[in-house]
Structure formats: structure tokens, C-alpha cells
Design a protein around this motif. Structure first.
Motif, PDB file in Angstrom:
ATOM      1  N   PHE A  48       7.727  -0.841  -9.084  1.00  0.00           N
ATOM      2  CA  PHE A  48       6.395  -0.563  -9.642  1.00  0.00           C
ATOM      3  C   PHE A  48       6.578   0.200 -10.930  1.00  0.00           C
ATOM      4  N   LYS A  50       7.351   0.687   3.538  1.00  0.00           N
ATOM      5  CA  LYS A  50       6.818  -0.168   4.607  1.00  0.00           C
ATOM      6  C   LYS A  50       5.607  -0.978   4.144  1.00  0.00           C
ATOM      7  N   SER A  51       4.642  -0.290   3.520  1.00  0.00           N
ATOM      8  CA  SER A  51       3.430  -1.005   3.083  1.00  0.00           C
ATOM      9  C   SER A  51       3.750  -1.996   1.973  1.00  0.00           C
ATOM     10  N   THR A  52       4.673  -1.624   1.101  1.00  0.00           N
ATOM     11  CA  THR A  52       5.080  -2.541   0.033  1.00  0.00           C
ATOM     12  C   THR A  52       5.607  -3.837   0.647  1.00  0.00           C
ATOM     13  N   GLY A  84       6.468   6.685   2.368  1.00  0.00           N
ATOM     14  CA  GLY A  84       7.054   6.410   1.054  1.00  0.00           C
ATOM     15  C   GLY A  84       8.335   5.585   1.110  1.00  0.00           C
ATOM     16  N   ALA A 113       9.963   6.859   7.212  1.00  0.00           N
ATOM     17  CA  ALA A 113       9.216   7.971   6.641  1.00  0.00           C
ATOM     18  C   ALA A 113       8.168   7.467   5.661  1.00  0.00           C
TER      19      ALA A 113
HETATM   20  N1  LIG Z   1       0.942   0.164  -6.627  1.00  0.00           N
HETATM   21  C1  LIG Z   1       1.907   1.090  -6.754  1.00  0.00           C
HETATM   22  N2  LIG Z   1       2.208   1.622  -7.949  1.00  0.00           N
HETATM   23  C2  LIG Z   1       3.208   2.525  -8.085  1.00  0.00           C
HETATM   24  N3  LIG Z   1       3.948   2.980  -7.073  1.00  0.00           N
HETATM   25  C3  LIG Z   1       3.708   2.493  -5.848  1.00  0.00           C
HETATM   26  C4  LIG Z   1       2.673   1.529  -5.609  1.00  0.00           C
HETATM   27  N4  LIG Z   1       2.656   1.217  -4.281  1.00  0.00           N
HETATM   28  C5  LIG Z   1       3.631   1.963  -3.714  1.00  0.00           C
HETATM   29  N5  LIG Z   1       4.264   2.726  -4.638  1.00  0.00           N
HETATM   30  C6  LIG Z   1       5.400   3.643  -4.391  1.00  0.00           C
HETATM   31  O1  LIG Z   1       6.395   2.926  -3.692  1.00  0.00           O
HETATM   32  C7  LIG Z   1       7.006   3.738  -2.700  1.00  0.00           C
HETATM   33  C8  LIG Z   1       6.812   3.081  -1.327  1.00  0.00           C
HETATM   34  O2  LIG Z   1       5.444   3.151  -0.971  1.00  0.00           O
HETATM   35  P1  LIG Z   1       4.848   2.483   0.358  1.00  0.00           P
HETATM   36  O3  LIG Z   1       5.359   1.093   0.463  1.00  0.00           O
HETATM   37  O4  LIG Z   1       3.381   2.668   0.334  1.00  0.00           O
HETATM   38  O5  LIG Z   1       5.527   3.380   1.497  1.00  0.00           O
HETATM   39  P2  LIG Z   1       5.129   3.585   3.042  1.00  0.00           P
HETATM   40  O6  LIG Z   1       4.121   2.551   3.424  1.00  0.00           O
HETATM   41  O7  LIG Z   1       6.434   3.440   3.787  1.00  0.00           O
HETATM   42  O8  LIG Z   1       4.603   4.967   3.160  1.00  0.00           O
HETATM   43  C9  LIG Z   1       6.361   5.109  -2.811  1.00  0.00           C
HETATM   44  O9  LIG Z   1       7.184   5.908  -3.628  1.00  0.00           O
HETATM   45  C10 LIG Z   1       5.042   4.807  -3.494  1.00  0.00           C
HETATM   46  O10 LIG Z   1       4.604   5.911  -4.229  1.00  0.00           O
END
Ligand SMILES: Nc1ncnc2c1ncn2[C@@H]1O[C@H](COP(=O)(O)OP(=O)(O)O)[C@@H](O)[C@H]1O
Ligand SMILES: [Mg+2]
Length: 319
Positions: free
Chosen positions: A39, A72-74, A69, A67
Motif C-alpha cells: 500500500f 489478515k484483512s488484506t 496489522g 496479531a
Molecule cells: N488501504 C490501506 N492503505 C494503507 N495501508 C493499509 C491499507 N490496508 C491495510 N494497510 C496496512 O497493512 C497492514 C495490514 O493490515 P490488515 O490487513 O488490515 O491487518 P489485520 O487484518 O491482520 O489486522 C497494516 O500495517 C495496515 O495499516
């Protein structure tokens, strides 16, 4: 003189290939190989996924932990077709997610995968009943929605879906008339409306108390068993993670370890669950060792490695 003009045969082959469903690259329901997602936020690069490897077999029910960040959601958003990876490969239900056209991506999201979000409000339209919410993806899928008999067939399929999930009695309630747990179970029915091959859920029980969470998790189990859908659930709940056959842990955007459980029967016929921790070996031979193991032996920077007849030994560097 040679020309770059494609031959008629070549044009025909391309047209056929475009018209035909893509050949399955793998038999696994989900296959991610060296998946990367970077990102760019205000000029700062965040590597959310850093070469993630994941294979999920058809019909499996897998918990994904890690944990906040860790990515997982990505990963879930990429698998759902809501986001596109920067590099690597991802194949879900035979679809190559880096190759989908905009039109195929939309169809992929409607038909190949189902998705349940953590926020109960995000899963359902507030002004529609449970049954109408489940009917909506069927209608959007379209094709003769107004033909005679289509509406009757659809409402039969809605009823069938709600019954299969044990929530037939909620058909005529709107989301405001449902508890959080009931809303999530209806959300699972919505996600299953078009009978996708893969069902994805990002912390679906995150807003629920543990008893309600257990009943929602039971619904995931039911659709997995009864409808044969492959399920991946992101969860913080150790109870959920402890109940599935396979738990995959993500650390720093990579799959770092796995726990596999199986029921073993001893010589007295007693059943117990045996658990084994695994680390993921990537194509270059890299493994990420559990931090607790490294800490226990004070290992860092360099370790001594030896080949034994049937295993590999790692020792702290004492040289
Ligand atoms: N749209 C975005 N823009 C910038 N950074 C992002 C975005 N989505 C996620 N991140 C970053 O990517 C990393 C992984 O996030 P995420 O997948 O949401 O983690 P989780 O779901 O495991 O908590 C984090 O550092 C988060 O800040
Ligand atoms: Mg998340």
C-alpha cells in the motif's frame, strides 16, 4: 517478409480461450503463491503481504489467526476479489485473481465467493427482511429475473437456504428485529445465496459475546459440512481456532505456522485430539521459526544446521 499480423487460427484460438472458462490451475480451493500487497499511503510504503503462501483444500474449514496489522484483512479482501495483489499469484475456485477482467471480477464476487464482514450492519440491508436480503444476490446474478416462475423458484431457494442454516423462522424479520448473532447467521445465508465454492469471513464474531459467537461458528460448520463449501474464517477467538482441523497463523504478511488437529483413538477406544505445530517451508527453503522456540534457546542471527537421517537439526551458534 514476416508480419506481426496474427493468423486466422491464432485469432480463433484467442477467441475460444476468451469465451471458455479458465482452465483450473490447481485443484485446491485456494492457492496463494508469493503473494505481495504493497500500500502507498502519503508516499509511505506499507508491505501488508510479503510473499504469503497458502493452500486450502476443497471442503476444508480453516481458521486464520494473527496479531492486528499482520495482513489478515488484506489477504481476505484479495481472496474476495475486492482488492488486487501487487505481485505473486492467487487462484480461488479455479479463477486466477490477477487475470480477471472488470466484468469477470464482478461475476466472481457474486458467484464464486461469499463474504461475511465483522460489522453486522455491513452485511445486510436494513430495510429488507432476512428473506429479501438472501434473495438479493440471486436477483443481481440475474438472467431472466422477471420470467414467469423465476420469482417462485427464487423464493423456494431462499427458504431452502434459510432452512439449511436453521434460521427459517427469521425469514420475515428485518435486521433491526434480529440479535447480533442472528444477523450474522442471516449474513452467512446471504453469502451462500448463489452457492459459492468458497466462503470467507473476516472476524465474523468479533462484535459478539462468546456464547453467541459459538452459535454463529456452528452455522459456519453447518454450511461447511452440509453444503460442502470451503470456509476460511479470520478469528481472534481461541475457542474457534481450537475447534477447527487446521489453523494458519500469519505474521508480518507471511504465513508463519500452522496447527493441524486430528482425532486419534487409543488402544482403549478413547478418542482425543492430537495437535501438531508446523512451520511453512517456502520455495526457497525459508522457514519462520516460532519466536517462543528461538527465545527459549537464545537463538539469533546464525544457527548451526545439521542433517540427520530423517530430520534437520538447528542449534544455537556456540562457535
Ligand atoms: N488501504 C490501506 N492503505 C494503507 N495501508 C493499509 C491499507 N490496508 C491495510 N494497510 C496496512 O497493512 C497492514 C495490514 O493490515 P490488515 O490487513 O488490515 O491487518 P489485520 O487484518 O491482520 O489486522 C497494516 O500495517 C495496515 O495499516
Ligand atoms: Mg483485519
Amino acid at each position: 517478409m514476416t508480419t506481426d499480423q496474427p493468423t486466422y487460427e491464432e485469432l480463433r484460438r484467442r477467441a475460444m480461450a476468451a469465451a471458455e472458462p479458465r482452465v483450473r490451475a490447481t485443484d485446491a480451493a485456494i492457492a496463494c503463491d508469493r503473494l505481495v500487497r504493497i500500500f502507498n499511503a502519503d508516499g509511505i510504503e506499507v508491505q501488508a503481504l510479503q510473499g504469503l503462501e497458502l493452500t486450502v483444500d476443497q471442503g476444508d474449514l480453516v481458521a486464520l489467526v494473527g496479531a492486528s496489522g499482520s495482513g489478515k484483512s488484506t489477504l481476505m479482501n484479495i481472496l474476495a476479489g475486492l482488492d488486487v495483489p501487487t505481485a505473486g499469484s492467487a487462484t480461488v475456485a479455479g479463477h486466477d485473481l490477477l487475470e480477471l477482467s472488470a466484468r469477470d471480477r464482478l461475476r466472481y464476487r457474486r458467484e464464486a465467493v461469499g463474504f461475511v464482514f465483522q460489522q453486522t450492519a455491513r452485511n445486510l440491508l436494513p430495510f429488507l427482511t432476512a428473506a429479501q436480503n438472501v434473495a438479493l444476490p440471486m436477483q443481481l446474478r440475474g438472467g431472466g429475473g422477471f420470467r414467469r416462475g423465476a420469482a417462485a423458484r427464487r423464493s423456494a431457494r431462499v427458504a431452502e437456504t434459510l432452512e439449511a442454516l436453521g434460521i427459517g423462522d427469521l425469514a420475515h424479520r428485518r435486521p433491526a428485529e434480529l440479535s447480533g448473532g442472528q444477523q450474522q447467521r442471516v449474513a452467512i445465508a446471504v453469502a451462500m445465496a448463489n452457492r459459492p465454492e468458497v466462503l470467507l469471513a473476516d472476524e465474523p464474531t468479533g462484535e459478539l459475546d462468546s456464547e453467541t459467537a459459538a452459535s454463529v461458528f456452528e452455522t459456519f460448520r453447518t454450511v461447511n459440512k452440509e453444503l460442502g463449501v470451503t470456509v476460511v474464517i479470520v478469528t481472534h477467538d481461541p475457542m474457534v481456532a481450537g475447534e477447527v482441523r487446521r489453523t494458519v497463523a500469519i505474521r508480518d504478511g507471511r504465513t508463519s505456522s500452522e496447527v493441524l488437529r486430528r482425532v486419534v483413538t487409543d488402544e482403549h477406544g478413547e478418542e482425543s485430539v492430537s495437535e501438531r505445530e508446523y512451520v511453512v517451508l517456502d520455495r526457497s527453503g525459508r522457514v519462520q521459526l516460532p519466536p517462543k522456540f528461538l527465545a527459549a534457546l537464545g537463538m539469533e542471527h546464525r544457527v548451526a544446521v545439521d542433517l540427520a537421517p530423517d530430520h534437520i537439526e538447528l542449534r544455537p551458534d556456540r562457535s
